[in-house]
Design an enzyme around this catalytic site. Structure first.
Site, PDB file in Angstrom:
ATOM      1  N   CYS A   2       0.819  -1.213   0.000  1.00 23.30           N
ATOM      2  CA  CYS A   2       0.000   0.000   0.000  1.00 23.30           C
ATOM      3  C   CYS A   2       0.856   1.269   0.000  1.00 23.30           C
ATOM      4  O   CYS A   2       1.957   1.289   0.544  1.00 23.30           O
ATOM      5  CB  CYS A   2      -0.869   0.034   1.243  1.00 23.30           C
ATOM      6  SG  CYS A   2      -1.885  -1.427   1.425  1.00 23.30           S
ATOM      7  N   ARG A  27       5.426  -0.086  -5.829  1.00 24.13           N
ATOM      8  CA  ARG A  27       5.360  -0.893  -4.611  1.00 24.13           C
ATOM      9  C   ARG A  27       4.392  -2.059  -4.761  1.00 24.13           C
ATOM     10  O   ARG A  27       4.413  -2.984  -3.958  1.00 24.13           O
ATOM     11  CB  ARG A  27       4.908  -0.022  -3.434  1.00 24.13           C
ATOM     12  CG  ARG A  27       5.893   1.095  -3.107  1.00 24.13           C
ATOM     13  CD  ARG A  27       5.303   2.051  -2.112  1.00 24.13           C
ATOM     14  NE  ARG A  27       5.073   1.426  -0.830  1.00 24.13           N
ATOM     15  CZ  ARG A  27       5.931   1.402   0.167  1.00 24.13           C
ATOM     16  NH1 ARG A  27       7.099   1.966   0.011  1.00 24.13           N
ATOM     17  NH2 ARG A  27       5.643   0.824   1.304  1.00 24.13           N
ATOM     18  N   TRP A  74      -2.985  -2.661  -1.477  1.00 23.55           N
ATOM     19  CA  TRP A  74      -2.601  -4.045  -1.800  1.00 23.55           C
ATOM     20  C   TRP A  74      -3.402  -4.900  -0.835  1.00 23.55           C
ATOM     21  O   TRP A  74      -3.193  -4.859   0.375  1.00 23.55           O
ATOM     22  CB  TRP A  74      -1.104  -4.222  -1.577  1.00 23.55           C
ATOM     23  CG  TRP A  74      -0.546  -5.509  -2.089  1.00 23.55           C
ATOM     24  CD1 TRP A  74      -0.130  -5.776  -3.356  1.00 23.55           C
ATOM     25  CD2 TRP A  74      -0.310  -6.704  -1.332  1.00 23.55           C
ATOM     26  NE1 TRP A  74       0.339  -7.057  -3.439  1.00 23.55           N
ATOM     27  CE2 TRP A  74       0.243  -7.651  -2.213  1.00 23.55           C
ATOM     28  CE3 TRP A  74      -0.511  -7.070   0.000  1.00 23.55           C
ATOM     29  CZ2 TRP A  74       0.593  -8.928  -1.824  1.00 23.55           C
ATOM     30  CZ3 TRP A  74      -0.167  -8.339   0.398  1.00 23.55           C
ATOM     31  CH2 TRP A  74       0.390  -9.263  -0.509  1.00 23.55           C
ATOM     32  N   ASN A  99      -1.850   2.108   5.867  1.00 24.09           N
ATOM     33  CA  ASN A  99      -0.973   0.999   5.463  1.00 24.09           C
ATOM     34  C   ASN A  99      -0.754   0.133   6.684  1.00 24.09           C
ATOM     35  O   ASN A  99      -0.580   0.659   7.791  1.00 24.09           O
ATOM     36  CB  ASN A  99       0.399   1.527   5.017  1.00 24.09           C
ATOM     37  CG  ASN A  99       0.349   2.212   3.680  1.00 24.09           C
ATOM     38  OD1 ASN A  99      -0.706   2.294   3.058  1.00 24.09           O
ATOM     39  ND2 ASN A  99       1.485   2.724   3.249  1.00 24.09           N
ATOM     40  N   GLY A 100      -0.686  -1.184   6.503  1.00 25.54           N
ATOM     41  CA  GLY A 100      -0.436  -2.079   7.633  1.00 25.54           C
ATOM     42  C   GLY A 100      -1.635  -2.964   7.891  1.00 25.54           C
ATOM     43  O   GLY A 100      -2.536  -3.073   7.053  1.00 25.54           O
ATOM     44  N   GLU A 482      18.113 -17.458  -7.276  1.00 22.02           N
ATOM     45  CA  GLU A 482      17.699 -16.090  -7.607  1.00 22.02           C
ATOM     46  C   GLU A 482      17.184 -16.029  -9.055  1.00 22.02           C
ATOM     47  O   GLU A 482      16.194 -15.346  -9.348  1.00 22.02           O
ATOM     48  CB  GLU A 482      18.884 -15.138  -7.384  1.00 22.02           C
ATOM     49  CG  GLU A 482      18.673 -13.698  -7.816  1.00 22.02           C
ATOM     50  CD  GLU A 482      17.487 -13.001  -7.154  1.00 22.02           C
ATOM     51  OE1 GLU A 482      16.925 -13.515  -6.172  1.00 22.02           O
ATOM     52  OE2 GLU A 482      17.108 -11.925  -7.652  1.00 22.02           O
ATOM     53  N   LYS A 486      13.506 -14.829 -10.190  1.00 20.68           N
ATOM     54  CA  LYS A 486      13.274 -13.744 -11.177  1.00 20.68           C
ATOM     55  C   LYS A 486      12.308 -14.211 -12.251  1.00 20.68           C
ATOM     56  O   LYS A 486      11.382 -13.515 -12.614  1.00 20.68           O
ATOM     57  CB  LYS A 486      14.578 -13.370 -11.856  1.00 20.68           C
ATOM     58  CG  LYS A 486      15.468 -12.241 -11.516  1.00 20.68           C
ATOM     59  CD  LYS A 486      15.064 -11.022 -10.849  1.00 20.68           C
ATOM     60  CE  LYS A 486      14.292 -11.120  -9.601  1.00 20.68           C
ATOM     61  NZ  LYS A 486      14.816 -10.668  -8.394  1.00 20.68           N
ATOM     62  N   GLU A 489       8.746 -14.617 -10.881  1.00 25.45           N
ATOM     63  CA  GLU A 489       8.151 -13.326 -10.502  1.00 25.45           C
ATOM     64  C   GLU A 489       7.590 -12.572 -11.697  1.00 25.45           C
ATOM     65  O   GLU A 489       6.484 -12.048 -11.640  1.00 25.45           O
ATOM     66  CB  GLU A 489       9.214 -12.409  -9.855  1.00 25.45           C
ATOM     67  CG  GLU A 489       9.459 -12.649  -8.401  1.00 25.45           C
ATOM     68  CD  GLU A 489      10.539 -11.712  -7.854  1.00 25.45           C
ATOM     69  OE1 GLU A 489      10.343 -11.172  -6.762  1.00 25.45           O
ATOM     70  OE2 GLU A 489      11.592 -11.516  -8.514  1.00 25.45           O
ATOM     71  N   HIS A 505      18.030 -36.884  -6.658  1.00 22.30           N
ATOM     72  CA  HIS A 505      17.122 -37.091  -5.526  1.00 22.30           C
ATOM     73  C   HIS A 505      15.731 -36.542  -5.813  1.00 22.30           C
ATOM     74  O   HIS A 505      15.022 -36.162  -4.891  1.00 22.30           O
ATOM     75  CB  HIS A 505      17.708 -36.459  -4.255  1.00 22.30           C
ATOM     76  CG  HIS A 505      19.036 -37.032  -3.899  1.00 22.30           C
ATOM     77  ND1 HIS A 505      19.191 -38.319  -3.450  1.00 22.30           N
ATOM     78  CD2 HIS A 505      20.283 -36.507  -3.972  1.00 22.30           C
ATOM     79  CE1 HIS A 505      20.476 -38.564  -3.241  1.00 22.30           C
ATOM     80  NE2 HIS A 505      21.155 -37.467  -3.557  1.00 22.30           N
ATOM     81  N   LYS A 604       6.616  -4.461  -3.857  1.00 19.63           N
ATOM     82  CA  LYS A 604       8.036  -4.142  -3.749  1.00 19.63           C
ATOM     83  C   LYS A 604       8.506  -4.220  -2.306  1.00 19.63           C
ATOM     84  O   LYS A 604       9.571  -4.731  -2.005  1.00 19.63           O
ATOM     85  CB  LYS A 604       8.268  -2.729  -4.289  1.00 19.63           C
ATOM     86  CG  LYS A 604       9.705  -2.257  -4.230  1.00 19.63           C
ATOM     87  CD  LYS A 604      10.495  -2.879  -5.339  1.00 19.63           C
ATOM     88  CE  LYS A 604      11.985  -2.633  -5.236  1.00 19.63           C
ATOM     89  NZ  LYS A 604      12.730  -3.692  -5.938  1.00 19.63           N
TER      90      LYS A 604
HETATM   91  C1  G6P Z   1       9.538  -8.423  -1.893  1.00 16.80           C
HETATM   92  C2  G6P Z   1      10.184  -7.878  -3.153  1.00 16.80           C
HETATM   93  C3  G6P Z   1      11.501  -8.617  -3.401  1.00 16.80           C
HETATM   94  C4  G6P Z   1      12.408  -8.499  -2.198  1.00 16.80           C
HETATM   95  C5  G6P Z   1      11.714  -8.979  -0.920  1.00 16.80           C
HETATM   96  C6  G6P Z   1      12.518  -8.609   0.318  1.00 16.80           C
HETATM   97  O1  G6P Z   1       9.157  -9.747  -2.093  1.00 16.80           O
HETATM   98  O2  G6P Z   1       9.337  -8.050  -4.261  1.00 16.80           O
HETATM   99  O3  G6P Z   1      12.152  -8.055  -4.529  1.00 16.80           O
HETATM  100  O4  G6P Z   1      13.561  -9.255  -2.404  1.00 16.80           O
HETATM  101  O5  G6P Z   1      10.441  -8.344  -0.783  1.00 16.80           O
HETATM  102  O6  G6P Z   1      12.536  -7.215   0.419  1.00 16.80           O
HETATM  103  P1  G6P Z   1      13.655  -6.362   1.105  1.00 16.80           P
HETATM  104  O7  G6P Z   1      13.228  -4.941   0.870  1.00 16.80           O
HETATM  105  O8  G6P Z   1      13.645  -6.725   2.560  1.00 16.80           O
HETATM  106  O9  G6P Z   1      14.946  -6.689   0.457  1.00 16.80           O
END
Ligand code: G6P
Length: 609
Positions: A2, A27, A74, A99-100, A482, A486, A489, A505, A604
């Protein structure tokens, strides 16, 4: 997640609010709304979907005025529809954004219903609006009423409210969800992130936990949780305007991938002097703590967690001390055993991730030597609440899928590892080798970026697939993780990463010609083992894409497409191999036509559990 924007000015604030929301789009959100005081009443427009839809609605039925609040939501409680979008109102005269998460919303809802309040949404937020309305019956100012309201709330909130009967102010409160107040000339603004306000101000103060504030055209009144007045100076932010501009790039993500050579250089700036590591910002105290460190406990989420996993390989290889790495949402809720003389480290791009922050708070009572955060947001909660900070200097990252922040985290973790090593008597030759690799890293990353067109062509092979397997070994295993993250996502292709040694395995059962297998294969001590894994996949009819060092001597052949990567230094190879992986996901997502910068359902900065 949010986003909040609020403004009080002589001029019409509607454009400022909508532009602020646009700047918070990165975000992640699923609905948006605005409420503006106009001619004795509060007018409100909300829409499910994008800010552009809200903008269109405002074009059709404009509302204007000098006091307003706006929000991107969100969804947590209640579907992402118009009825649940913020601002929420109480009795037509209070409008509020939040927010929260309010944990005791059920209990408060029952109390408020008993008092005659009618609820229009399924959100937890609406209870705050009604609580504030109720509190105004006993308190003469909006600020006092908000302070009283906060005493009833359990959970996390950053909230802003306006009242049609007191249109010369807005009030804000923070607990667990960031809020910033910006100052103009005869006008003030609030937001959950300073990026939202950069077109109108560079002067900010950040609310601390438990604080509330009244924001007027002529100034602000700031109170702590006990209702005592506090003075705080506005600070001028040096964040650049163009950080939120895509330039000539089609997406922020692509821009951020291409910024990596300069991000690495920036992260190293002033921290390598005369071929030696000086992490000056950590200070003398840190060196004293580092001398005593016998173990590291690193906590993070998402991409930052993968950076931590790479660091584990480095720390245990070079420092010969245990390095434990755990996901924040697990660590925060379990009973943990702390190794004596451990340093607690968080890694976070945003510095606001709810689980990582909660883990940091839990760690404070557990007997660690101290806490250190590797963070990209200088004004964040994690920076404020840690004993030591190592800033990653990646600049504002707008794409939801983290790219440049990850590379900056890896560089910072390597600097941190050497700093701890030096305090514990690391061999100068080892430091020299690492510094040499770091000094060459920007140009190595640039070479990888120069192959973008080839990766674009390669990406065709993935766009029709439903699953992809990523394999790596050693410090490249987290890079495979990672890469899989990616791809899933932003392209919504199911992707999994395995340590190549685990193939037999389980995942080998999945291999067929429909599932591509991507292998991260630098020329290191595990290359021969990895070549055997490649054969295991190929001999079962698998289709392999091997990202390999030129010197690795793996050739194109039936079932194997080799993509050459040039990386001279083993220690920085994870950063170099990350780049083609990022580009691959990006180009696959572009072919698939997904929302690359704001993938569905993702945020984000995950400021709620
Ligand atoms: C969300 C974002 C990711 C990020 C993760 C941790 O899932 O989409 O890109 O890696 O949060 O966020 P931070 O700000 O703690 O690195």
């Amino acid at each position: 997640m949010c986003g909040i924007v609020g403004a009080i000015a002589q001029r019409d604030v509607s454009d400022i609010l909508v532009e602020g929301l646009k700047r918070l789009e990165y975000r992640g959100y699923d609905s948006a709304g605005v409420a503006i005081y106009h001619d004795g009443r509060i007018e409100r427009i909300r829409r499910a979907g994008k800010v552009s839809e809200l903008k269109d609605a405002l074009k059709e039925s404009p509302i204007s005025g000098g006091l307003g609040i706006a929000h991107t939501r969100w969804a947590t409680h209640g579907e992402p529809n118009e009825k649940n979008a913020h601002p929420h109102m109480s009795e037509d005269n209070i409008a509020l954004v939040h927010n929260g998460i309010i944990e005791n919303h059920d209990e408060l809802r029952d109390e408020l219903k008993a008092k005659g309040y009618r609820f229009e949404s399924d959100t937890d937020t609406e209870v705050i609006a009604h609580c504030l309305h109720e509190a105004l019956k006993e308190h003469d100012t909006l600020l006092k009423a908000l302070l009283a309201t906060t005493k009833k709330l359990k959970g996390a909130y950053g909230t802003v409210a306006i009242d049609a009967s007191q249109p010369d102010k807005m009030v804000v409160a923070r607990s667990g969800s960031p809020l910033v107040i910006g100052k103009g000339i005869g006008e003030f603004f609030v937001a959950s992130d300073q990026l939202a306000l950069l077109p109108v101000t560079r002067d900010f103060i950040y609310l601390e936990e438990g604080e509330v504030a009244e924001v007027r055209r002529d100034g602000i009144t700031l109170l702590n949780a006990d209702g005592e007045a506090i003075e705080r100076e506005f600070e001028t932010s040096d964040i650049q305007h163009d950080a939120v501009d895509k330039g000539n790039y089609r997406h922020f993500m692509l821009k951020e991938i291409f910024e990596q050579p300069s991000v690495v250089a920036e992260t190293l700036e002033g921290r390598i002097v005369d071929h030696q590591v000086y992490v000056e910002t950590l200070g003398d105290n840190a060196a004293k703590v580092f001398e005593q460190v016998n173990a590291l406990q690193i906590i993070a989420c998402g991409t930052s967690y993968h950076a931590a996993l790479v660091a584990k390989y480095w720390v245990e290889q070079y420092l010969k001390i245990p390095c434990l790495v755990e996901i924040a949402s697990e660590y925060r809720y379990r009973e943990t055993a702390v190794i004596p003389n451990s340093l607690f480290i968080t890694i976070s791009q945003s510095g606001e991730t709810a689980d990582t922050l909660a883990a940091l708070n839990k760690a404070k009572g557990e007997g660690y030597l101290g806490s250190l955060t590797v963070c990209n947001s200088p004004a964040s909660s994690m920076v404020r609440e840690s004993d030591f900070t190592l800033l990653t200097r990646a600049g504002a990252e707008i794409g939801v899928a983290s790219t440049k922040a990850f590379t900056a985290q890896l560089v910072s973790l390597l600097l941190l590892m050497v700093s701890i090593g030096k305090a514990k008597g690391m061999d100068k030759a080892v430091e020299h080798d690492i510094v040499e690799a770091l000094e060459h890293l920007p140009s190595e990353i640039q070479k990888a970026l120069d192959q973008a067109d080839d990766i674009d062509r390669l990406s065709q092979a993935f766009s029709e697939k439903h699953h992809t397997l990523f394999l790596g070994r050693g410090q490249q295993y987290p890079i495979a993780m990672e890469a899989a993250l990616k791809l899933k996502e932003i392209s919504y292709i199911h992707a999994e990463a395995y340590a190549a040694g685990e193939l037999k395995h389980g995942p080998l059962a999945l291999i067929d010609k429909e599932m591509p297998t991507v292998v991260v294969a630098p020329n290191d001590n595990l290359l021969e083992k990895l070549k055997s894994n490649v054969e295991e996949v190929r001999s079962r009819g698998g289709n392999l894409f091997v990202f390999a060092d030129k010197s690795a001597n793996i050739q194109d052949s039936k079932g194997i497409t080799v993509f050459p990567v040039d990386s001279q230094y083993a220690i920085t190879a994870p950063m170099v191999y990350t780049v083609p992986m990022q580009l691959l996901s990006y180009y696959v997502a572009v072919i698939k036509g997904t929302d690359v910068d704001q993938p569905r359902n993702l945020a984000k900065s995950v400021t709620v559990e």
